[in-house]
Design a protein around this motif. Sequence first.
Motif, PDB file in Angstrom:
ATOM      1  N   GLU A   2       1.002  -1.267   0.090  1.00  0.00           N
ATOM      2  CA  GLU A   2       0.092  -0.030   0.044  1.00  0.00           C
ATOM      3  C   GLU A   2       0.941   1.240  -0.106  1.00  0.00           C
ATOM      4  OE1 GLU A   2      -4.189  -1.477   2.385  1.00  0.00           O
ATOM      5  OE2 GLU A   2      -2.285  -1.042   3.536  1.00  0.00           O
ATOM      6  N   GLN A   3       1.977   1.117   0.701  1.00  0.00           N
ATOM      7  CA  GLN A   3       2.830   2.407   0.907  1.00  0.00           C
ATOM      8  C   GLN A   3       3.594   2.476  -0.650  1.00  0.00           C
ATOM      9  OE1 GLN A   3       5.569   2.930   4.120  1.00  0.00           O
ATOM     10  NE2 GLN A   3       4.574   1.169   5.119  1.00  0.00           N
ATOM     11  N   GLN A   4       3.758   1.802  -1.324  1.00  0.00           N
ATOM     12  CA  GLN A   4       4.313   1.708  -2.565  1.00  0.00           C
ATOM     13  C   GLN A   4       3.349   2.301  -3.755  1.00  0.00           C
ATOM     14  OE1 GLN A   4       7.024   2.455  -3.884  1.00  0.00           O
ATOM     15  NE2 GLN A   4       8.031   0.854  -4.145  1.00  0.00           N
ATOM     16  N   ARG A   5       2.123   1.924  -3.304  1.00  0.00           N
ATOM     17  CA  ARG A   5       1.097   2.627  -4.222  1.00  0.00           C
ATOM     18  C   ARG A   5       0.708   4.080  -3.931  1.00  0.00           C
ATOM     19  NH1 ARG A   5      -3.125  -1.426  -5.532  1.00  0.00           N
ATOM     20  NH2 ARG A   5      -2.296  -3.474  -5.058  1.00  0.00           N
ATOM     21  N   VAL A   6       0.969   4.474  -2.711  1.00  0.00           N
ATOM     22  CA  VAL A   6       0.992   5.989  -2.392  1.00  0.00           C
ATOM     23  C   VAL A   6       2.009   6.632  -2.896  1.00  0.00           C
ATOM     24  CG1 VAL A   6       0.951   7.776  -0.728  1.00  0.00           C
ATOM     25  CG2 VAL A   6       0.125   5.422  -0.238  1.00  0.00           C
ATOM     26  N   ALA A   7       3.263   5.968  -2.878  1.00  0.00           N
ATOM     27  CA  ALA A   7       4.659   6.378  -3.713  1.00  0.00           C
ATOM     28  C   ALA A   7       4.169   6.778  -5.075  1.00  0.00           C
ATOM     29  CB  ALA A   7       5.696   5.766  -3.395  1.00  0.00           C
ATOM     30  N   LEU A   8       3.314   5.697  -5.690  1.00  0.00           N
ATOM     31  CA  LEU A   8       3.221   5.757  -6.810  1.00  0.00           C
ATOM     32  C   LEU A   8       2.188   6.786  -7.339  1.00  0.00           C
ATOM     33  CD1 LEU A   8       4.020   3.912  -9.382  1.00  0.00           C
ATOM     34  CD2 LEU A   8       2.160   2.369  -8.985  1.00  0.00           C
ATOM     35  N   ALA A   9       1.137   6.938  -6.525  1.00  0.00           N
ATOM     36  CA  ALA A   9       0.371   7.946  -6.666  1.00  0.00           C
ATOM     37  C   ALA A   9       1.002   9.261  -6.722  1.00  0.00           C
ATOM     38  CB  ALA A   9      -0.954   7.853  -5.841  1.00  0.00           C
ATOM     39  N   ARG A  10       1.818   9.206  -5.994  1.00  0.00           N
ATOM     40  CA  ARG A  10       2.533  10.823  -5.823  1.00  0.00           C
ATOM     41  C   ARG A  10       3.266  10.836  -7.178  1.00  0.00           C
ATOM     42  NH1 ARG A  10       6.745  10.825  -1.187  1.00  0.00           N
ATOM     43  NH2 ARG A  10       8.083   9.875  -2.669  1.00  0.00           N
ATOM     44  N   ALA A  11       3.850   9.797  -7.589  1.00  0.00           N
ATOM     45  CA  ALA A  11       4.747  10.013  -8.797  1.00  0.00           C
ATOM     46  C   ALA A  11       3.755  10.414 -10.259  1.00  0.00           C
ATOM     47  CB  ALA A  11       5.576   8.665  -9.125  1.00  0.00           C
ATOM     48  N   LEU A  12       2.381   9.728 -10.020  1.00  0.00           N
ATOM     49  CA  LEU A  12       1.713  10.005 -11.074  1.00  0.00           C
ATOM     50  C   LEU A  12       0.785  11.275 -11.093  1.00  0.00           C
ATOM     51  CD1 LEU A  12       0.592   6.247 -11.393  1.00  0.00           C
ATOM     52  CD2 LEU A  12       2.217   7.551 -13.162  1.00  0.00           C
ATOM     53  N   VAL A  13       0.852  11.910  -9.955  1.00  0.00           N
ATOM     54  CA  VAL A  13      -0.526  12.961  -9.885  1.00  0.00           C
ATOM     55  C   VAL A  13       0.046  14.089 -10.607  1.00  0.00           C
ATOM     56  CG1 VAL A  13       0.649  13.921  -7.737  1.00  0.00           C
ATOM     57  CG2 VAL A  13      -1.910  14.028  -8.044  1.00  0.00           C
ATOM     58  N   ASN A  14       1.173  14.401 -10.792  1.00  0.00           N
ATOM     59  CA  ASN A  14       1.700  15.327 -11.571  1.00  0.00           C
ATOM     60  C   ASN A  14       1.632  15.075 -13.198  1.00  0.00           C
ATOM     61  OD1 ASN A  14       1.911  16.987  -9.419  1.00  0.00           O
ATOM     62  ND2 ASN A  14       4.067  16.601  -9.425  1.00  0.00           N
ATOM     63  N   ARG A  15       1.152  13.767 -13.753  1.00  0.00           N
ATOM     64  CA  ARG A  15       1.193  13.369 -15.146  1.00  0.00           C
ATOM     65  C   ARG A  15       2.492  13.490 -15.767  1.00  0.00           C
ATOM     66  NH1 ARG A  15      -4.661  16.313 -16.107  1.00  0.00           N
ATOM     67  NH2 ARG A  15      -6.082  14.731 -15.176  1.00  0.00           N
ATOM     68  N   PRO A  16       3.570  12.568 -15.166  1.00  0.00           N
ATOM     69  CA  PRO A  16       4.787  12.864 -15.935  1.00  0.00           C
ATOM     70  C   PRO A  16       4.770  12.178 -17.202  1.00  0.00           C
ATOM     71  CG  PRO A  16       4.873  11.152 -14.100  1.00  0.00           C
ATOM     72  CD  PRO A  16       3.448  11.576 -14.103  1.00  0.00           C
ATOM     73  N   ALA A  17       5.682  12.520 -17.994  1.00  0.00           N
ATOM     74  CA  ALA A  17       5.688  11.850 -19.342  1.00  0.00           C
ATOM     75  C   ALA A  17       6.552  10.571 -19.091  1.00  0.00           C
ATOM     76  CB  ALA A  17       6.534  12.626 -20.370  1.00  0.00           C
ATOM     77  N   ILE A  18       7.410  10.576 -18.234  1.00  0.00           N
ATOM     78  CA  ILE A  18       8.451   9.312 -18.128  1.00  0.00           C
ATOM     79  C   ILE A  18       8.191   8.831 -16.518  1.00  0.00           C
ATOM     80  CG2 ILE A  18      10.833   8.688 -17.882  1.00  0.00           C
ATOM     81  CD1 ILE A  18      11.324  10.678 -20.015  1.00  0.00           C
ATOM     82  N   LEU A  19       8.121   7.580 -16.302  1.00  0.00           N
ATOM     83  CA  LEU A  19       8.162   7.226 -14.656  1.00  0.00           C
ATOM     84  C   LEU A  19       9.274   6.446 -14.925  1.00  0.00           C
ATOM     85  CD1 LEU A  19       6.493   6.847 -11.991  1.00  0.00           C
ATOM     86  CD2 LEU A  19       5.484   4.780 -12.993  1.00  0.00           C
ATOM     87  N   LEU A  20      10.127   6.613 -13.568  1.00  0.00           N
ATOM     88  CA  LEU A  20      11.413   5.892 -13.218  1.00  0.00           C
ATOM     89  C   LEU A  20      11.144   5.092 -12.004  1.00  0.00           C
ATOM     90  CD1 LEU A  20      14.028   8.512 -13.893  1.00  0.00           C
ATOM     91  CD2 LEU A  20      13.207   6.920 -15.434  1.00  0.00           C
TER      92      LEU A  20
END
Lengths: 303, 227
Positions: B142-160
């Motif tokens: 679940e924590q990693q999902r939160v981190a993922l949500a945080r990485a995605l919320v700004n709609r990046p073109a690239i995800l590392l």
Amino acid sequence: MLRISTIGYTIKQGFKNIWTNKMFSLASIATMGACIFLFGLIFSVFVNFQYIVRTAEEGVAITVFFTDDADQARIDEIGNEIRGRSEVTQCNFVSAEDAWNSFKEDYFEGDASVAEGFQNDNPLANSANYEVFVDKVESQGELVSYIESLEGVRKVNQSEAATKTLSTVNRLIAYVSVVIIGILLIVAVFLISNTVSMGIAIRKEEIGIMKLIGATDFFVRSPFLIEGVIIGLIGSAIPLGALYFMYNKVIQYVLEKFHMLNSLIQFLPVKQVFESLLPIGLVLGMGIGLVGSVITIHKHLRV
Amino acid sequence: MITLENVSKSYAKGQPAVNDVTLHVDKGEFVFIVGDSGSGKSTMIKLLLKELDPTSGTITVNGQVLNKMRHRKIAKYRRGVGVVFQDFRLLKDRNVYENVAFAQRVIERPNRVIKKRVPEVLTLVGLAEKYKSKPNQLSGGEQQRVALARALVNRPAILLADEPTGNLDPKNSFEIMRLLEEINERGTTVLVVTHNREIVNSFRKRVISMKKGVIVSDEQEGGYVEN
Ligand SMILES: Nc1ncnc2c1ncn2[C@@H]1O[C@H](COP(=O)(O)OP(=O)(O)O)[C@@H](O)[C@H]1O
Ligand SMILES: [Mg+2]
């Protein structure tokens, strides 16, 4: 350019910094408070002293006497030269008769018969003079030497001792206050800097994440700037408030304790002192806070 | 989308952590980067985030040459690159909602946008109900999902993602990887550093394997390469 939400968030984070770091913040606020309190105290004493000196100065005069061979034309010339000096506020001619009359009033008051004895022989025949008033005690010495160098001047009297002491004390207070306030300022800046760097250490992880997510330097730094400013504002508002309420009490106490001062000295009303002390104190407090945090941010938040 | 030309990175001493790497990733690709511990995978990620600068070579992302990028442009650049780590890196004193909203606050989004975007992305990662929980009340997955949500919320073109499943059990690892795949299918270019052999073998994506800072193989629809 800055959004309201961002400003709101940043200010909130600034307060949060202070709160998570209570002990250090409190220590900073206390030192800051002591610093501004002393500043306010010295400031109040200083402006009052200046006020007293200025009142005293208004009564301080130089008396200029003439040599026997100076005729009225020369005396008028001397008068013009004295009036031409910028520090001279007033220069009145007192004739020998005027001097005698005023002397009689002062010393033979109600005993005219004694004075009658001198009737045709003014004992102060030689005492025609100029009464010269200057704008500042400090400029008196120089003026006296100038007048003494004029032709036709026999003697210059001045109320030297009193005015010298007043202006020396005045300057002494100024020097001592500058030194004390300077030391306190350094301590306050140092403590605020410590507080802010503690805050930065505590939030190191958060700062790292912020940077990775794309926070600008400004965004990362501003909560710490705000923290410094808030500490500065609280740390100056409290002692200024305290001084405001103490001011009248202290003056009342001084006047009661030293009755003789009552007729001699007038203190400035609290409103008049705070008209300048309040903005100066608050800006000083904010400035110290800002300087403290800016120094720290530049040292520990190199991004 | 991402181009590395003869990129090397040396730390103070020893041999380079990344050694003369040339690599191209197209927009919309999904790439696994595999390799032993110490082979230079994390260093690659840091180079792409401009946390580090290469000792030599050129890195181009989204048409921007990272080597020449001015300091004040870095923040803007990073807004286009989402990132997740093995250790999640959540803010422990804030709840799920605030952790995700944090990414939006940092890039100075107005509150009304935050109120809309955060629940959307929490729904995407399946955590809509837990928005009030603190990180220590959540499982690793679940924590990693939160981190993922945080990485995605700004709609990046690239995800590392640097070993995003390193701390997770197999079930959660698969779920996180499925999410990454879904994000990729929506158009985001995804680079995943991982040790997880089962996952790499079952997803059949492009696999780049590294050894001692060098790319030793690069296969489309590849499997985990044993060294
Ligand atoms: N900050 C650092 N300073 C010095 N050497 C480092 C640093 N970070 C990584 N290294 C070295 O660089 C090499 C590659 O490390 P890293 O990129 O973390 O590998 P991986 O992520 O594949 O395990 C290793 O030999 C490691 O010891
Ligand atoms: Mg690594």
